[in-house]
Motif scaffolding. Structure first.
Motif, PDB file in Angstrom:
ATOM      1  N   UNK A  32     -35.658 -14.628 -65.055  1.00 43.68           N
ATOM      2  CA  UNK A  32     -34.292 -13.787 -65.204  1.00 43.68           C
ATOM      3  C   UNK A  32     -34.101 -13.448 -66.574  1.00 43.68           C
ATOM      4  N   UNK A  33     -35.117 -13.084 -67.408  1.00 43.93           N
ATOM      5  CA  UNK A  33     -34.746 -12.534 -68.373  1.00 43.93           C
ATOM      6  C   UNK A  33     -35.157 -11.057 -68.807  1.00 43.93           C
ATOM      7  N   UNK A  34     -34.899 -10.505 -69.841  1.00 45.40           N
ATOM      8  CA  UNK A  34     -35.156  -8.956 -70.118  1.00 45.40           C
ATOM      9  C   UNK A  34     -36.640  -9.022 -70.769  1.00 45.40           C
ATOM     10  N   UNK A  35     -37.385  -7.913 -70.633  1.00 47.48           N
ATOM     11  CA  UNK A  35     -38.780  -7.569 -70.699  1.00 47.48           C
ATOM     12  C   UNK A  35     -39.001  -8.083 -72.174  1.00 47.48           C
ATOM     13  N   UNK A  36     -38.055  -7.339 -72.885  1.00 52.74           N
ATOM     14  CA  UNK A  36     -38.285  -7.735 -74.773  1.00 52.74           C
ATOM     15  C   UNK A  36     -38.144  -9.209 -75.018  1.00 52.74           C
ATOM     16  N   UNK A  37     -37.128  -9.793 -74.381  1.00 52.43           N
ATOM     17  CA  UNK A  37     -37.142 -11.168 -74.380  1.00 52.43           C
ATOM     18  C   UNK A  37     -38.399 -11.915 -74.327  1.00 52.43           C
TER      19      UNK A  37
ATOM     20  N   UNK B  90     -36.587   0.116 -74.743  1.00 49.77           N
ATOM     21  CA  UNK B  90     -35.932  -0.995 -74.957  1.00 49.77           C
ATOM     22  C   UNK B  90     -34.800  -0.752 -76.046  1.00 49.77           C
TER      23      UNK B  90
ATOM     24  N   UNK C 121     -28.676  -8.589 -74.113  1.00 48.46           N
ATOM     25  CA  UNK C 121     -29.878  -8.015 -74.150  1.00 48.46           C
ATOM     26  C   UNK C 121     -31.050  -9.023 -73.759  1.00 48.46           C
ATOM     27  N   UNK C 122     -30.780 -10.365 -73.818  1.00 48.20           N
ATOM     28  CA  UNK C 122     -31.661 -11.330 -73.476  1.00 48.20           C
ATOM     29  C   UNK C 122     -31.840 -11.119 -72.137  1.00 48.20           C
ATOM     30  N   UNK C 123     -30.951 -10.756 -71.110  1.00 51.07           N
ATOM     31  CA  UNK C 123     -31.085 -10.622 -69.837  1.00 51.07           C
ATOM     32  C   UNK C 123     -31.277  -9.082 -69.304  1.00 51.07           C
TER      33      UNK C 123
ATOM     34  N   UNK D   6     -41.441 -10.736 -74.008  1.00 52.05           N
ATOM     35  CA  UNK D   6     -42.322 -10.578 -75.059  1.00 52.05           C
ATOM     36  C   UNK D   6     -42.131 -11.082 -76.262  1.00 52.05           C
ATOM     37  N   UNK D   7     -40.950 -11.277 -76.621  1.00 44.35           N
ATOM     38  CA  UNK D   7     -40.834 -12.118 -77.809  1.00 44.35           C
ATOM     39  C   UNK D   7     -41.102 -13.509 -77.896  1.00 44.35           C
TER      40      UNK D   7
ATOM     41  N   UNK E  12     -33.506  -8.131 -80.673  1.00 47.91           N
ATOM     42  CA  UNK E  12     -34.140  -8.287 -79.472  1.00 47.91           C
ATOM     43  C   UNK E  12     -35.305  -7.280 -79.149  1.00 47.91           C
TER      44      UNK E  12
ATOM     45  N   UNK F  64     -37.937  -7.802 -81.941  1.00 42.58           N
ATOM     46  CA  UNK F  64     -38.415  -9.023 -82.396  1.00 42.58           C
ATOM     47  C   UNK F  64     -38.524  -9.039 -83.877  1.00 42.58           C
TER      48      UNK F  64
ATOM     49  N   UNK G  43     -44.736 -13.522 -78.027  1.00 46.91           N
ATOM     50  CA  UNK G  43     -45.345 -13.042 -79.606  1.00 46.91           C
ATOM     51  C   UNK G  43     -45.269 -14.201 -80.440  1.00 46.91           C
TER      52      UNK G  43
END
Lengths: 98, 188
Positions: free
Chosen positions: A69-74, B87, B9-11, A76-77, B156, B159, A80
């Protein structure tokens, strides 16, 4: 039952711990020696769970993002950050073994 | 709740954030047309000058495009991660959703434009009234909230953490502000 975390850092000098003995639960046979912990064991339980989920998701960050339930960049972070931690541990292990 | 207000942006990121963000920006442009509130710079909101509607859409497009290009470039240079353009574009669009409230607050800070000259005394009388001061301070608080959202959008989507994130954000924002002022001034 309380889940025990595998310690990997010496509480006294902060060096990386090694395994001295392994025991068979069934027949109590004990193997003694000096074994290195696998690299992934140095990660937290949460990080290990993330890696397990990532492998089960066929390495797809999109599927992981949907599951968590998180965004793609979150996601990926998070990955990483784990990669960076593994690389740092690898470097530290190499330096310690020299 | 705090995370949803300051770091949604976390979600939400990518295409979803881009659609929601752009819907909000278009809404802010329409409201801004009626409250005569211009977003004539990535950090600016000024009330009082009536203009054709397309000016308000152009403000939104120029501000957002500059932010995306500058911070995608900064992210590509400073981040170790393989960042995605969608993004950065999506999170920065969503970060500007608070502009809707600034456009609404603009109804309270209506000021005469250059074609409606009034005396300095009359101007001060209009500015120093309770509702105008409240709406002005509210707009300022909303812009600060938007900056916090943009910082979180940057960290976010690219990163980045710590000093590298703070300095590249401050420098990027100054460049975006100067360029947006120059470009919008040239267009008008």
């Amino acid at each position: 039952m309380m889940q025990k975390n595998l310690p990997h850092i010496c509480p006294s000098c902060s060096s990386t711990l090694k395994v001295k003995s392994l025991v068979c639960e069934k027949c109590a046979t004990e193997v003694t020696g000096l074994f290195s912990l696998p690299l992934l064991a140095s990660l937290t339980q949460q990080e290990q769970d993330f890696i397990t989920d990532f492998v089960i998701s066929s390495g797809s960050l999109k599927i992981m993002a949907q599951k968590l339930g998180l965004s793609y960049p979150t996601v990926r972070n998070l990955l990483d950050d784990i990669i960076l931690k593994i690389e740092t541990n690898q470097k530290n292990n190499k330096t310690a073994s020299k | 709740m705090k995370k949803w207000l300051f770091n949604p942006f976390i979600y939400i990121a990518g295409t979803k954030a881009l659609i929601i963000g752009w819907a909000a920006m278009l809404g802010a442009a329409v409201i801004g047309y009626y409250s005569k509130t211009h977003f004539d710079g990535v950090l600016d909101a000024h009330s009082g000058h009536a203009a054709p509607m397309w000016f308000y859409f152009e403000d939104a497009l120029v501000d957002w495009s500059l932010l995306v290009v500058i911070f995608y470039t900064a992210g590509s240079i400073f981040s170790r991660s393989s960042i995605r353009f969608i993004d950065v574009a999506g999170t920065f669009a969503l970060a500007r959703w608070v502009m809707i409230f600034v456009a609404i607050a603009g109804f309270g800070v209506y000021m005469p434009g250059p074609n409606q000259p009034v005396s300095m005394e009359e101007m001060m009388k209009r500015v120093m009234t309770g509702p105008v001061i409240v709406c002005g301070l509210l707009s300022l608080a909303l812009v600060v909230w938007m900056v916090a959202l943009m910082y979180n959008a940057f960290t976010t989507s690219c990163n980045l953490k710590g000093g590298k994130a703070v300095w590249s954000f401050i420098i990027g924002l100054i460049i975006a502000e100067v360029l947006s002022k120059l470009i919008l001034h040239t267009i008008y």
